[in-house]
Design a protein around this motif. Structure first.
Motif, PDB file in Angstrom:
ATOM      1  N   ALA A 330      33.317  -4.447  69.479  1.00 29.56           N
ATOM      2  CA  ALA A 330      32.541  -3.625  70.416  1.00 29.56           C
ATOM      3  C   ALA A 330      32.564  -4.239  71.817  1.00 29.56           C
ATOM      4  O   ALA A 330      32.633  -5.458  71.965  1.00 29.56           O
ATOM      5  N   GLY A 332      29.981  -3.899  73.745  1.00 27.73           N
ATOM      6  CA  GLY A 332      28.657  -4.513  73.693  1.00 27.73           C
ATOM      7  C   GLY A 332      28.078  -4.853  75.049  1.00 27.73           C
ATOM      8  O   GLY A 332      27.586  -5.963  75.253  1.00 27.73           O
ATOM      9  N   ILE A 334      25.504  -5.411  77.835  1.00 30.10           N
ATOM     10  CA  ILE A 334      24.087  -5.770  77.697  1.00 30.10           C
ATOM     11  C   ILE A 334      23.196  -4.612  78.153  1.00 30.10           C
ATOM     12  O   ILE A 334      22.134  -4.377  77.595  1.00 30.10           O
ATOM     13  N   GLY A 335      23.619  -3.886  79.178  1.00 22.69           N
ATOM     14  CA  GLY A 335      22.885  -2.696  79.602  1.00 22.69           C
ATOM     15  C   GLY A 335      23.559  -1.476  79.026  1.00 22.69           C
ATOM     16  O   GLY A 335      24.713  -1.178  79.365  1.00 22.69           O
ATOM     17  N   PRO A 336      22.878  -0.725  78.155  1.00 26.73           N
ATOM     18  CA  PRO A 336      23.502   0.500  77.660  1.00 26.73           C
ATOM     19  C   PRO A 336      23.901   1.424  78.819  1.00 26.73           C
ATOM     20  O   PRO A 336      23.286   1.408  79.894  1.00 26.73           O
ATOM     21  N   MET A 417      20.368   4.627  74.499  1.00 24.17           N
ATOM     22  CA  MET A 417      19.614   3.600  73.799  1.00 24.17           C
ATOM     23  C   MET A 417      20.594   2.565  73.241  1.00 24.17           C
ATOM     24  O   MET A 417      21.795   2.834  73.102  1.00 24.17           O
ATOM     25  N   ARG A 418      20.070   1.402  72.897  1.00 23.72           N
ATOM     26  CA  ARG A 418      20.946   0.350  72.341  1.00 23.72           C
ATOM     27  C   ARG A 418      21.763   0.866  71.153  1.00 23.72           C
ATOM     28  O   ARG A 418      22.969   0.646  71.059  1.00 23.72           O
ATOM     29  N   GLU A 651      32.370 -11.687  65.883  1.00 26.81           N
ATOM     30  CA  GLU A 651      32.218 -10.246  66.083  1.00 26.81           C
ATOM     31  C   GLU A 651      33.039  -9.375  65.155  1.00 26.81           C
ATOM     32  O   GLU A 651      34.233  -9.601  64.957  1.00 26.81           O
ATOM     33  N   ASP A 664      22.650  -2.827  66.503  1.00 28.88           N
ATOM     34  CA  ASP A 664      21.830  -3.669  67.387  1.00 28.88           C
ATOM     35  C   ASP A 664      22.442  -5.071  67.397  1.00 28.88           C
ATOM     36  O   ASP A 664      23.515  -5.288  66.838  1.00 28.88           O
ATOM     37  N   TRP A 665      21.734  -6.031  68.015  1.00 25.91           N
ATOM     38  CA  TRP A 665      22.312  -7.376  68.149  1.00 25.91           C
ATOM     39  C   TRP A 665      22.095  -8.225  66.904  1.00 25.91           C
ATOM     40  O   TRP A 665      22.646  -9.316  66.809  1.00 25.91           O
ATOM     41  N   ASN A 666      21.306  -7.753  65.953  1.00 23.79           N
ATOM     42  CA  ASN A 666      21.213  -8.467  64.681  1.00 23.79           C
ATOM     43  C   ASN A 666      22.372  -8.093  63.777  1.00 23.79           C
ATOM     44  O   ASN A 666      22.931  -8.927  63.089  1.00 23.79           O
ATOM     45  N   TYR A 668      25.166  -6.762  64.907  1.00 18.28           N
ATOM     46  CA  TYR A 668      26.400  -7.088  65.633  1.00 18.28           C
ATOM     47  C   TYR A 668      26.135  -8.343  66.468  1.00 18.28           C
ATOM     48  O   TYR A 668      25.952  -8.277  67.681  1.00 18.28           O
ATOM     49  N   ILE A 670      26.489 -11.588  68.686  1.00 21.63           N
ATOM     50  CA  ILE A 670      27.438 -12.196  69.623  1.00 21.63           C
ATOM     51  C   ILE A 670      26.951 -13.617  69.910  1.00 21.63           C
ATOM     52  O   ILE A 670      25.840 -13.982  69.520  1.00 21.63           O
TER      53      ILE A 670
ATOM     54  N   TYR B  36      16.459  -2.799  81.018  1.00 22.23           N
ATOM     55  CA  TYR B  36      16.500  -2.353  79.624  1.00 22.23           C
ATOM     56  C   TYR B  36      17.820  -2.817  79.013  1.00 22.23           C
ATOM     57  O   TYR B  36      18.897  -2.522  79.544  1.00 22.23           O
ATOM     58  N   TYR B  99      23.637  -8.385  85.130  1.00 22.61           N
ATOM     59  CA  TYR B  99      22.593  -7.551  84.515  1.00 22.61           C
ATOM     60  C   TYR B  99      21.573  -8.392  83.741  1.00 22.61           C
ATOM     61  O   TYR B  99      20.383  -8.101  83.742  1.00 22.61           O
TER      62      TYR B  99
END
Lengths: 728, 163
Positions: A330, A332, A334-336, A417-418, A651, A664-666, A668, A670, B36, B99
């Protein structure tokens, strides 16, 4: 299809000094011939690139965008250098379909070659025009006139500000050649590390991203997507959602579903209610993840012979083979992904503020999607969080435009959203590679075969069918058939040709049109896996030959610049002072075989109890041609090493037959601070006067392979599949 | 109306009390530093200080900030007059896309207030909740060390200057 090897031209030109002074041909011939004009060949009008105001301010226009790679600063440096102007006299405008040249996508480490080269040539011509204007006004030969600090200066000390000459210059014409470029020995700006112009604002909360854009009357949008690819919206009760606080509109078109609200959190709450109210038909089934490698190796393929050189039958020697692979990865961010869209109430035209890597191609896609003439769509780039390729930027721009159509005259801001970013972005494709080589009695490689399997590495806009929204409307747009990206840059076959001088080489790309997961461009495209495979295999062969891995590479390299980065990285790492078995690893590549050279030496430790791999010190050497901003260049390589550490150790996109489950980051993970290398050093070989080679993507492949090689060195276990998983 | 102190100023927020502080800061108060990232407390891009502790503003309801001190990256300095950590991040050019950086800075600020001279392991440990995708970590660590060293240098200077 037969492909060419590494471009001899590029190699020769890259090493040449003062390329610029050779320009003596018309634009067209140079455009066919190669590099020196960059995108000025494509957009020759000088005022597409530069404007000079009577107050002496120069506006530089680029079709490339800032992605966090520091391009704003580097382009300003190139213009300041060639124009002899202070930074304060320069303004840079980045990609905007109404204002800047069309430079396609900001991708592939191309911005310096394409845009900086163009701006440098246009700036040199503007400087020459200023001198000519002064020459004619003063009746002094042009050869006796110079420039300094925004002034044209005559032999008698007479001076004119650039702004005073602005009226005498018409930039609305095609660039004429030859362009006298400043000799690199006279550089005072290029080659210095200007501090990045965008950093202070980003650290102090100044609105810096499209995410921060706040327009009067702006509404907040959110969208709802199905659980799986291709899920069809059967039914949704919207009335209860409309009753929620702040909700203005629910937008539905086929399976495209979204909501508009006055407040951002109100929009999120309404989105959750809408999710609960929507019923979807099941989507497409994905392959079982355990079967991914066999899927790749057995799916219907279009076989492309990338290279078949010196294939005479060999007898004798020892032949080795190995298989490598990587999962879907991904971007990935940090900001969607985020966009702001405004539909003009009277005209029905649309303006979209977007962090897309290609505002012009996105404009074409949006025009098709919205069934508008291209001229009625404007796309303006604003920064986003780092994207590293095609993330959700283009998709969210389309989503925002569709929502904005429901409320003409009111701007709509939409951020994914994430879980939407993580599940719906187009991933970097999973890949497989099989390598085979023969060593002769002297321990030299005499034959090499590389086969690689992959989906396409680009499904970018233009066509509306590549956009998620385009696929889900009541009248959907078809997904265009995927295509391979031709060599020499390549897609899945990028960097599949070893740069080493082997007498017989065969490279085959098995291009896979069938795409179970949504894929597109991820930083380096196929180069990461191909370099990981080649450089892992080189170590395996070095071991079989009883050779030192660095020496083994040098023996097989005949490119002097390649040898130089290999030697420098080894020297600064202290390779000769470390022992085999100490957990050291080495790797090298020239990105795309025609861009920057990068060698990486890494040291790892393996915890015997947990089998956890910890990357210690990493040393890189890079030759990116003329270094415009050495610190910016180091920053890019440091980032490449850390990001590649994350790709290599952690990853993989997780999925089941029912859909993507890493949301989410759990699910996926990094690299966090505890997994980032202990030390990273980057050494730059500057080549004043040589072509700009671009830097953003040359380090990831070598870093991935260097880590795998270091793990093999540490524990004697060769891991050929990413992410690296040890069993002790 | 919810009353709270934001960057030292008495502030009233009209958002619903359950609204996460992040959206109040960004959308109602026009403070864009906090970002966010995930809405789940997994990435730290939204980190601000509530009294002296770093919190995920995406998970902190406005109500929880009532009557308390909220500090954001805007409170540390401006582009023209950046604060100590901001100056250190500029000196180290510790950003790529940038960011994640305001969240990093706020978490580092809390660390340095608690522990003025942290070693490398302590900095990594403190910043562990915050993600950076560009791979700027090495520079972030350097910047935090630089800010700590400068503060220590000034403190030593003041001490030496005291009769």
């Amino acid at each position: 299809m037969t492909a060419v090897g590494p471009s001899r031209r590029a190699v020769v030109a890259g090493g040449a000094l003062l390329i610029g002074f050779r320009l003596a041909a018309p634009v067209r011939a140079l455009a066919e011939g190669g590099e020196p004009l960059g995108d000025l060949a494509r957009t020759p009008a000088l005022d597409s690139w530069l404007r000079l105001d009577p107050d002496g301010q120069v506006t530089v226009l680029t079709g490339k965008v800032e992605l966090g790679q520091g391009i704003r600063t580097a382009l300003l440096q190139v213009a300041a250098e060639e124009l002899d102007l202070p930074q304060a006299a320069l303004t840079l405008v980045t990609a905007d379909t109404a204002r800047t040249p069309d430079e396609g996508f900001t991708s592939g480490s191309h911005s310096m070659q394409d845009s900086a080269t163009a701006i440098r040539a246009a700036a040199a011509e503007l400087r020459a025009l200023l001198i000519a204007a002064a020459s004619s006004s003063w009746q002094v030969p042009a050869a006796e006139i110079g420039t300094r600090d925004g002034r044209v200066i005559g032999p008698d000390g007479r001076a004119a500000l650039y702004g005073e000459l602005a009226g005498a210059i018409d930039l609305h014409r095609a660039a004429r050649l030859p362009v006298p470029l400043k000799p690199p020995a006279a550089y005072t700006v290029v080659g210095r590390s200007w501090p990045r112009v965008d950093i202070p604002g980003k650290l102090t909360g100044a609105p810096s991203y499209v995410h921060d854009l706040r327009l009067p009357g702006m509404l907040h949008g959110r969208i709802v997507r199905p659980a799986a690819y291709g899920g069809r919206l059967l039914d949704v009760q919207t009335a209860p959602v409309m009753d929620l606080p702040g909700v203005i509109h629910v937008v539905r078109d086929g399976s495209f579903l979204g909501v508009l609200a006055a407040g951002e959190f109100q929009a999120i709450q309404a989105m959750r209610a809408l999710e609960a109210a929507a019923r979807w038909a099941p989507g497409r089934t994905l392959p079982a993840p355990a079967a991914l490698d066999s899927f790749l190796r057995s799916a219907p393929a279009e076989d492309i012979v990338v290279l078949d050189r010196g294939g005479a039958a060999l007898s004798g020697g020892r032949t080795f083979a190995a298989q490598y692979g990587r999962p879907f990865i991904a971007h990935g961010s940090i900001g969607p992904s985020c966009a702001v869209a405004l539909v003009d109430g009277a005209e029905g035209g649309v303006t979209v503020w977007t962090h897309s890597q290609g505002v012009f191609p996105l404009r074409r896609a949006l025009a098709e999607l919205l069934r508008l003439p291209v001229a009625r769509v404007r796309c303006i780039h604003m920064e986003g969080a780092g994207c590293y390729g095609q993330n959700g930027a283009d998709d969210v721009a389309a989503d925002a435009a569709l929502l904005a159509r429901a409320v003409p005259g009111r701007p709509v801001r939409l951020q994914w959203m994430r879980e939407q970013e993580q599940a719906w972005e187009p991933f970097g494709p999973a890949m497989a590679a099989s390598l085979r080589a023969t060593l002769d009695a002297d321990g030299r490689i005499v034959q090499w075969t590389h086969e690689v399997w992959s989906n396409t590495h680009t499904q970018r806009p233009g066509p509306a069918g590549v956009l998620l929204a385009g696929q889900s409307l009541e009248r959907p747009f078809p997904l265009p058939p995927p295509r391979p990206i031709p060599m020499p840059e390549g897609g899945g076959d990028r960097n599949s040709i070893p740069l080493y001088a082997f007498p017989a080489v065969r490279v085959v790309y098995h291009f896979l049109p069938q795409m179970p997961l949504r894929v597109s461009a991820l930083r380096t495209l196929g180069a990461q896996l191909n370099v990981f495979a080649i450089e892992s295999f080189m170590d395996e062969l070095a071991a079989a030959a009883g050779a030192d891995p660095v020496a083994f590479r040098l023996v097989h390299l005949d490119d002097a610049r390649a040898q130089a980065v290999v030697k420098l990285a080894a020297e600064r790492f202290g390779w000769a002072r470390t022992a085999p078995g100490s957990g050291r690893g080495f790797a090298f590549a020239r990105y795309k075989n025609l861009a920057a050279y990068c060698a990486v030496a890494a040291q790892v430790r393996v915890d015997a109890a947990s089998a956890r791999i910890r990357v210690g010190r990493v040393v890189a050497a890079v030759d990116s041609g003329q270094a415009v901003n050495p610190d910016g260049l180091r920053n890019q390589i440091e980032g490449a090493i850390v990001q590649a550490t994350s790709w290599t150790l952690f990853e993989q996109v997780a999925f089941t037959p029912e859909g993507i489950i890493s949301r989410d980051w759990n699910s996926y993970p990094i690299a966090r601070f505890d997994a980032v290398p202990e030390q990273v050093e980057v050494h730059v070989i500057d080549r004043p006067g040589a072509a700009f080679l671009g830097t953003g993507e040359c380090g990831q492949g070598p870093a991935s392979a260097a880590i795998a090689n270091a793990v093999a060195d540490a524990v004697g276990q060769r891991l050929r599949r990413l992410p690296l998983r040890l069993t002790l | 109306m919810t009353r709270l102190m934001v960057n030292g100023l008495a502030t009233e927020a009209a958002s619903e009390p359950q609204t996460p502080l992040l959206y109040v800061l960004r959308d109602e108060l026009g403070l864009h530093g906090a970002k966010y990232g995930c809405g789940l407390g997994q990435c730290g891009a939204c980190t601000v200080l509530l009294d002296d502790a770093p919190v995920f503003s995406c998970l902190t309801p406005l109500l929880a900030a009532e009557g308390r001190q909220v500090r954001t990256v805007e409170g540390l300095g401006t582009e023209q007059r950046p604060g100590r950590l901001q100056r250190a991040f500029i000196a180290e050019q510790a950003a790529q896309c940038g960011y994640c950086i305001p969240g990093m800075i706020m978490r580092a600020q809390a660390l340095l207030e608690r522990e003025p001279t942290p070693d490398d392991a302590a900095i990594r440990d403190a910043l562990q909740p915050n993600l950076c995708r560009c791979g700027t970590h090495i520079r972030i660590l350097r910047a935090v060390r630089r800010a700590a060293a400068e503060a220590a240098g000034e403190a030593a200077g003041e001490k030496a200057g005291t009769p």
